[in-house]
Design a protein around this motif. Structure first.
Motif, PDB file in Angstrom:
ATOM      1  N   LEU A  26       0.811  -1.211   0.036  1.00 22.42           N
ATOM      2  CA  LEU A  26       0.022  -0.020   0.131  1.00 22.42           C
ATOM      3  C   LEU A  26       0.894   1.233  -0.088  1.00 22.42           C
TER       4      LEU A  26
ATOM      5  N   ARG B 245      -3.348   3.135  -0.121  1.00 26.35           N
ATOM      6  CA  ARG B 245      -3.909   2.645  -1.571  1.00 26.35           C
ATOM      7  C   ARG B 245      -2.992   1.633  -2.033  1.00 26.35           C
ATOM      8  N   ARG B 246      -3.656   0.767  -2.603  1.00 26.01           N
ATOM      9  CA  ARG B 246      -2.847  -0.570  -3.039  1.00 26.01           C
ATOM     10  C   ARG B 246      -2.402  -0.076  -4.370  1.00 26.01           C
TER      11      ARG B 246
ATOM     12  N   ARG C 137       0.506  -4.867   3.086  1.00 26.50           N
ATOM     13  CA  ARG C 137      -0.947  -5.255   3.510  1.00 26.50           C
ATOM     14  C   ARG C 137      -1.195  -6.034   4.625  1.00 26.50           C
TER      15      ARG C 137
END
Length: 204
Positions: A121, A125-126, A143
């Motif tokens: 991330l 946000r991935r 993550r």
């Protein structure tokens, strides 16, 4: 999957250096190139030295493709300041390079694959683009679902590498911050890198 056109240790032997400073490298046992002519050594030309410098830098960052590496060089030329320093800075801003430097994975090849598979991330946000350019103060983390992976636990426990001071990392939370763009002298390369020769290679 990361595109690996050849074994990473073949890169070590072809270049004649332990590129990632790993104890498993065959260079620690055989300091000559692969193949039946590997032990022949002749003095390289100026072009040969420049090419070797480029191959070392490309190889170190998980064998970046020529097209992508040239784009990074062109961006380094376009920016103000020393082109060689800009080149190193842009390479170190790659998301896969940052993940490797933060010791979330054991090798640059693993870092590229780790990012590709969506385990990272950036600012919550991935992101699955290894070449993404990380900005100052961006927060990079593993993550939550990926924090117990054997690969990650092995890398964090390893004493092979230290985390450089242009990054801040919480190894317990597997989370870090990109503080600033490094200079060449800040980057803990196990072998001497010569970005000035890479610039000469492309500016011929």
């Amino acid at each position: 999957m990361s595109k690996r056109h050849e074994s990473k240790y073949k890169i070590d032997r072809r270049l004649g250096v332990n590129l990632w400073g790993r104890p498993k490298s065959p260079i620690n046992r055989r300091e000559y190139g692969p193949g039946q002519h590997g032990q022949r050594r002749k003095k390289p030309s100026d072009f040969g030295l420049q090419l070797m410098a480029k191959q070392k830098l490309k190889g170190y960052y998980a064998n970046i493709g020529e097209k992508q590496f040239r784009k990074i060089y062109q961006e380094a030329v376009r920016r103000k300041g020393d082109t060689g320093e800009n080149l190193i800075g842009l390479l170190e801003r790659r998301l896969d390079a940052v993940v490797y430097r933060m010791k979330f994975v054991p090798t640059p090849f693993a870092a590229r694959q780790f990012v590709n598979h969506g385990h990272v991330l950036v600012n919550g946000r991935r992101l699955n683009v290894p070449s993404y350019q990380v900005k100052d103060n961006d927060v990079i983390e593993v993550r939550s679902k990926s924090k117990q992976m054997a690969l990650v636990l092995e890398a964090i426990a390893s004493q092979e590498r230290d985390i450089p001071d242009y990054l801040e990392v919480d190894t317990d939370a597997l989370k870090g911050r990109f503080v600033r763009q490094p200079q060449l002298a800040d980057v803990p390369y196990p072998v001497q890198m010569e970005p000035n020769l890479v610039i000469e290679f492309y500016s011929r």
